[in-house]
Design a protein around this motif. Structure first.
Motif, short mmCIF file in Angstrom:
data_model
loop_
_atom_site.label_atom_id
_atom_site.label_comp_id
_atom_site.label_asym_id
_atom_site.label_seq_id
_atom_site.Cartn_x
_atom_site.Cartn_y
_atom_site.Cartn_z
N ASP A 142 8.07 15.77 -8.05
CA ASP A 142 8.87 14.56 -8.26
C ASP A 142 9.06 13.74 -6.99
OD1 ASP A 142 9.18 14.94 -10.96
OD2 ASP A 142 11.11 15.96 -10.78
N GLU A 143 8.83 14.36 -5.85
CA GLU A 143 8.91 13.64 -4.57
C GLU A 143 7.84 12.56 -4.51
OE1 GLU A 143 7.57 14.67 -0.04
OE2 GLU A 143 8.52 16.25 -1.20
N GLY A 144 6.69 12.84 -5.11
CA GLY A 144 5.59 11.89 -5.11
C GLY A 144 4.91 11.81 -3.76
N GLU A 145 4.06 10.81 -3.64
CA GLU A 145 3.25 10.64 -2.44
C GLU A 145 3.06 9.16 -2.18
OE1 GLU A 145 0.78 11.71 0.86
OE2 GLU A 145 2.35 12.75 -0.25
N GLU A 146 3.07 8.81 -0.92
CA GLU A 146 2.80 7.44 -0.51
C GLU A 146 1.34 7.11 -0.85
OE1 GLU A 146 4.31 5.75 3.40
OE2 GLU A 146 2.21 6.18 3.86
N TRP A 147 1.12 5.97 -1.49
CA TRP A 147 -0.25 5.53 -1.80
C TRP A 147 -0.72 4.66 -0.64
CZ3 TRP A 147 -2.98 7.92 -5.25
CH2 TRP A 147 -4.23 7.42 -5.59
N GLY A 148 -0.84 5.30 0.52
CA GLY A 148 -1.16 4.61 1.76
C GLY A 148 -2.65 4.50 2.02
N GLY A 149 -2.96 3.78 3.08
CA GLY A 149 -4.35 3.65 3.50
C GLY A 149 -5.12 2.55 2.82
N VAL A 150 -4.48 1.80 1.94
CA VAL A 150 -5.15 0.70 1.24
C VAL A 150 -5.26 -0.49 2.20
CG1 VAL A 150 -5.01 -0.92 -0.69
CG2 VAL A 150 -4.34 1.48 -1.01
N ARG A 151 -6.48 -0.97 2.38
CA ARG A 151 -6.70 -2.08 3.31
C ARG A 151 -7.41 -3.24 2.62
NH1 ARG A 151 -3.53 0.71 5.05
NH2 ARG A 151 -3.45 1.80 7.03
N ASN A 152 -6.89 -3.59 1.49
CA ASN A 152 -7.38 -4.72 0.71
C ASN A 152 -6.17 -5.57 0.36
OD1 ASN A 152 -7.72 -5.94 -2.15
ND2 ASN A 152 -9.82 -5.61 -1.49
N TYR A 153 -6.21 -6.86 0.70
CA TYR A 153 -5.05 -7.72 0.48
C TYR A 153 -4.66 -7.83 -0.99
CZ TYR A 153 -5.18 -9.09 5.38
OH TYR A 153 -5.14 -9.07 6.74
N GLN A 154 -5.64 -7.93 -1.86
CA GLN A 154 -5.33 -8.06 -3.29
C GLN A 154 -4.63 -6.80 -3.80
OE1 GLN A 154 -8.71 -8.76 -5.87
NE2 GLN A 154 -7.42 -9.73 -7.41
N ALA A 155 -5.14 -5.63 -3.43
CA ALA A 155 -4.52 -4.37 -3.83
C ALA A 155 -3.11 -4.25 -3.24
CB ALA A 155 -5.39 -3.19 -3.41
N ARG A 156 -2.95 -4.63 -1.97
CA ARG A 156 -1.62 -4.60 -1.35
C ARG A 156 -0.66 -5.52 -2.09
NH1 ARG A 156 -0.66 -8.24 3.53
NH2 ARG A 156 -0.84 -9.64 1.75
N ASN A 157 -1.13 -6.71 -2.45
CA ASN A 157 -0.27 -7.65 -3.17
C ASN A 157 0.14 -7.11 -4.53
OD1 ASN A 157 -0.39 -9.33 -0.97
ND2 ASN A 157 -1.93 -10.69 -1.86
N PHE A 158 -0.77 -6.40 -5.19
CA PHE A 158 -0.40 -5.77 -6.46
C PHE A 158 0.71 -4.75 -6.23
CE2 PHE A 158 -4.85 -6.72 -8.23
CZ PHE A 158 -4.40 -7.83 -8.93
N MET A 159 0.60 -3.96 -5.15
CA MET A 159 1.65 -2.97 -4.88
C MET A 159 2.99 -3.65 -4.59
SD MET A 159 -0.17 0.29 -3.05
CE MET A 159 -1.08 -0.56 -1.77
N ARG A 160 2.95 -4.80 -3.97
CA ARG A 160 4.19 -5.55 -3.71
C ARG A 160 4.87 -5.97 -5.01
NH1 ARG A 160 2.57 -9.57 1.33
NH2 ARG A 160 2.89 -8.02 2.98
N GLU A 161 4.08 -6.15 -6.07
CA GLU A 161 4.64 -6.55 -7.38
C GLU A 161 5.24 -5.38 -8.15
OE1 GLU A 161 1.79 -8.59 -9.87
OE2 GLU A 161 0.97 -9.67 -8.15
N MET A 162 4.89 -4.17 -7.79
CA MET A 162 5.30 -2.99 -8.56
C MET A 162 6.79 -2.72 -8.45
SD MET A 162 2.19 -0.40 -7.74
CE MET A 162 0.49 -0.91 -8.07
N LYS A 163 7.32 -2.18 -9.54
CA LYS A 163 8.73 -1.79 -9.61
C LYS A 163 8.81 -0.29 -9.87
CE LYS A 163 10.36 -6.22 -10.28
NZ LYS A 163 9.48 -6.91 -9.40
N VAL A 164 9.87 0.32 -9.37
CA VAL A 164 10.11 1.74 -9.66
C VAL A 164 10.15 1.90 -11.18
CG1 VAL A 164 11.78 3.62 -9.46
CG2 VAL A 164 11.27 2.18 -7.47
#
Length: 139
Positions: free
Chosen positions: A23-45
């Protein structure tokens, strides 16, 4: 609620490793694509996503949930990069292959089909329901 797809090469980060984080989960890090990053910025818990094995397997293998909103990516000091945290929810009883997704006319507009290289991508509610059905899950 929104729906997403997260791609990972199993040799780098697998479904089993994601499940092991609990349940702690994991950071979905290491993404170096602006479009993918922007999608993550839109995400909600609470948003849901497919966990997709890329390169090896080429299939949706699990369901994940966003458990932390966008925050600085700890894998870099570059403040341009952000990520979310995700946790495993459940495996897909029958993994859904890219071949089966491409063969389904209901999924012909899916980002996974149109832009298969993007590592984080949106999924429509209808696409979500169809892939869940194909994988033996209730949507």
């Amino acid at each position: 609620m929104a729906y997403w797809l997260f791609k990972s090469e199993p040799s780098a980060w697998s479904w089993d490793q994601q499940v092991a984080k609990g349940d702690e989960g994991e950071e979905w890090g290491g993404v170096r694509n602006y479009q993918a990053r922007n999608f993550m910025r839109e995400m909600k818990v609470g948003d849901k996503g497919f966990f997709y094995h890329s390169r090896e397997g080429l299939e949706v293998v699990g369901i994940v949930e966003v458990c932390a909103a966008a925050h600085p990516d700890s894998t870099t000091d570059d403040e341009r990069w952000e990520c979310v945290d995700i946790k495993a929810v459940e495996p897909v009883p029958t993994p859904v292959s890219m071949k089966d997704i491409k063969a389904n006319p209901k999924l012909e507009e899916m980002v996974l089909v149109k832009n298969s290289r993007l590592s984080v991508q949106p999924v429509t509610k209808d696409e979500w329901n169809e892939v869940c059905r194909m994988g033996g899950l209730r949507s």
